[in-house]
Design an enzyme around this catalytic site. Structure first.
Site, short mmCIF file in Angstrom:
data_model
loop_
_atom_site.label_atom_id
_atom_site.label_comp_id
_atom_site.label_asym_id
_atom_site.label_seq_id
_atom_site.Cartn_x
_atom_site.Cartn_y
_atom_site.Cartn_z
N ARG A 62 18.10 52.01 -28.13
CA ARG A 62 18.65 51.96 -26.76
C ARG A 62 20.01 52.63 -26.66
NH1 ARG A 62 18.03 46.22 -27.62
NH2 ARG A 62 20.31 46.16 -27.52
N TYR A 117 56.93 57.09 -8.66
CA TYR A 117 57.31 55.69 -8.47
C TYR A 117 58.10 55.14 -9.65
CZ TYR A 117 54.07 55.12 -4.52
OH TYR A 117 53.43 55.21 -3.33
N ARG A 135 26.73 36.69 -26.19
CA ARG A 135 26.82 37.13 -24.80
C ARG A 135 25.52 36.65 -24.17
NH1 ARG A 135 27.70 43.49 -23.38
NH2 ARG A 135 25.50 43.47 -23.91
N LYS A 180 22.85 52.58 -17.07
CA LYS A 180 23.63 51.62 -16.28
C LYS A 180 24.96 52.25 -15.85
CE LYS A 180 25.63 49.62 -20.48
NZ LYS A 180 25.41 48.58 -21.52
N CYS A 231 49.97 57.69 -9.47
CA CYS A 231 49.90 57.03 -8.16
C CYS A 231 48.44 56.76 -7.81
CB CYS A 231 50.55 57.90 -7.10
SG CYS A 231 52.23 58.40 -7.54
N MET A 232 48.20 56.25 -6.62
CA MET A 232 46.82 55.89 -6.26
C MET A 232 45.92 57.12 -6.24
SD MET A 232 45.37 53.62 -3.09
CE MET A 232 46.12 52.08 -3.59
N ASP A 233 46.38 58.18 -5.60
CA ASP A 233 45.54 59.38 -5.47
C ASP A 233 46.26 60.66 -5.90
OD1 ASP A 233 43.19 58.15 -3.77
OD2 ASP A 233 45.05 57.55 -2.78
N HIS A 238 21.12 42.29 -29.30
CA HIS A 238 22.19 43.29 -29.18
C HIS A 238 23.22 43.04 -30.26
CE1 HIS A 238 24.23 46.43 -27.05
NE2 HIS A 238 25.25 45.69 -26.66
C1 LIG Z 1 25.01 49.17 -22.72
C2 LIG Z 1 23.97 48.68 -23.63
C3 LIG Z 1 23.37 49.54 -24.56
C4 LIG Z 1 23.89 50.93 -24.81
O1 LIG Z 1 25.07 50.84 -25.58
P1 LIG Z 1 25.75 52.17 -26.12
O2 LIG Z 1 26.80 51.77 -27.06
O3 LIG Z 1 26.27 52.88 -24.93
O4 LIG Z 1 24.67 52.93 -26.76
C5 LIG Z 1 22.31 49.07 -25.28
N1 LIG Z 1 21.86 47.82 -25.12
C6 LIG Z 1 22.44 46.97 -24.27
C7 LIG Z 1 21.93 45.58 -24.14
C8 LIG Z 1 23.51 47.36 -23.50
O5 LIG Z 1 24.08 46.49 -22.66
#
Ligand SMILES: *Cc1c(COP(=O)(O)O)cnc(C)c1O
Length: 393
Positions: A221, A264, A133, A35, A311-313, A165
């Site tokens: 995961r 700035y 969540r 992701k 700064c921005m860039d 999770h």
């Molecule tokens: C992002 C995510 C992971 C991976 O988490 P890490 O800490 O980067 O390993 C696994 N499961 C779910 C549902 C996530 O949203």
């Protein structure tokens, strides 16, 4: 470095990290989470590098990300980790993408899309075991399971997985871990007692993959670990290698007298006669504005703090009495081989996690892939520094 700055991605490190994770957690299958554009490393190259290292699955958040993997010819199982009502579920079903369902209305929407697509949707039912969540609560779980079983009986869905999770896997000994584990076992038991036969039950993120074997079940995961990062105290273990290096060059260097206020707000003033160096990166590219005076970068064999407001860039470095010249290389962070800070060090200085540091650099900065470390295929689209013909190992 072709342009003035780059985010260089070490695909061999990604492949190696997945191989190392597979060795240390040999039982479960491994889903590499890609992701957020592969945590800023480029989703498609990262996915291919992870598959080359033995990942059997890919995890994304959104259907459009999963479809992009399919368009690139990636055929591995892909799971969308977020259930999103109104997403392109028909396209996902046609693309053979696994979907998360965490409510009866969403399950019903997916089943309807599957009926229209003319093939069953593979769904992973998500239980909320204490993260609060996504996921169905314990009260809603039996109803979700029942809806999935009846959609399965009608031929519209296949219950491919059950998952949850962990909220505190990176806080060793946190009491919620045992509580979530027990709640997950209970959710699986409820679903199985009702007749569900999921292919995979999964719970473990990076921290749990690294430290909590009892959470591995059929599939782990990891996301961060794939890129050599972890949110555990002390960061990732040394056998994981950070894959991202952000580097640039000074675009200007100039002498200024002591007492010269910089950038700035004039929030920084040179102590004595100084050489100021300008780098073409700011908060638009991924250096947080709060990094001013806080994070270090490597240049001329030494570490320097960012001087004055980011700064921005653009950002300014104060080389004090040290000579510096336009064109000098500046490494913001990397694996640490040459004395440059790591993303973990930036995170510690900024009071955040390494994931945020690396994903900040997803936007404007060109990514380069010096070695194509995976497969026999062509260099990934958009990679800028792999000469044609160098892709085959
Ligand atoms: C992002 C995510 C992971 C991976 O988490 P890490 O800490 O980067 O390993 C696994 N499961 C779910 C549902 C996530 O949203």
């Amino acid at each position: 470095m072709k342009g003035p700055a780059e985010a260089q991605v070490d695909l061999a490190a990604i492949t190696g990290n997945v191989e190392a994770l597979r060795q240390r957690a040999p039982g479960p299958q491994l889903m590499a989470v890609v992701k957020a554009d592969g945590y800023g490393h480029g989703m498609i190259p990262a996915a291919r590098a992870a598959l080359a290292g033995g990942a059997g699955w890919l995890g994304v958040v959104h259907v459009h990300e999963a479809l992009a993997l399919r368009r690139d010819g990636i055929t591995a199982p892909v799971l969308c980790l977020s259930g999103v009502p109104g997403a392109a579920h028909q396209d996902a079903v046609r693309g053979g993408i696994d979907l998360t369902a965490d409510s009866v209305p969403l399950l019903t929407e997916i089943a309807t899309a599957a009926a229209q697509a003319g093939r069953p949707a593979r769904v992973h039912l998500k239980a909320d075991t204490g993260m609060s969540r996504g996921g169905a609560t314990a009260a809603g779980w039996p109803g979700l399971v029942a809806a999935a079983l009846s959609a399965q009986a009608a031929g519209h869905v296949v219950i491919a997985g059950i998952w949850s999770h962990l909220a505190c896997a990176d806080i060793p000994g946190h009491p919620s871990i045992a509580g979530q584990l027990a709640a997950f076992r209970q959710a699986v038991a409820v679903a199985e007692a009702a007749g569900a036969r999921p292919e995979v039950r999964h719970l473990a993120n990076t921290a749990a993959t690294l430290t909590l074997p009892e959470t591995w079940f059929d599939l782990v995961r990891p996301g961060g670990a794939v890129y050599g990062l972890a949110t555990l105290p002390g960061g990732a273990p040394p056998w994981l290698r950070p894959a991202l290096t952000v580097r640039t060059r000074l675009v200007l260097a100039k002498q200024v007298p002591g007492g010269t206020p910089v950038s700035y707000g004039h929030r920084y003033t040179t102590q004595g006669p100084s050489t100021l160096g300008l780098i073409p990166l700011g908060y638009a590219e991924g250096i947080p504005r709060t990094a001013s005076g806080v994070v270090e970068v490597l240049a001329r064999g030494r570490r320097w703090r960012i001087a004055g407001t980011v700064c921005m860039d653009l950002s300014v470095l104060d080389f004090a009495g040290e000579p510096a010249e336009a064109g000098d290389e500046v490494v913001l962070f990397g694996p640490g081989d040459s004395g440059e800070p790591t993303a973990q060090e930036w995170a510690d200085a900024l009071g955040t996690i390494s994931y945020e540091v690396v994903t900040n650099f997803t936007g404007l900065l060109p990514r380069t892939y010096p070695e194509v470390a995976y497969g026999q295929g062509p260099a990934p689209a958009g990679t800028s520094s792999s000469p044609a013909g160098s892709a085959a190992p």
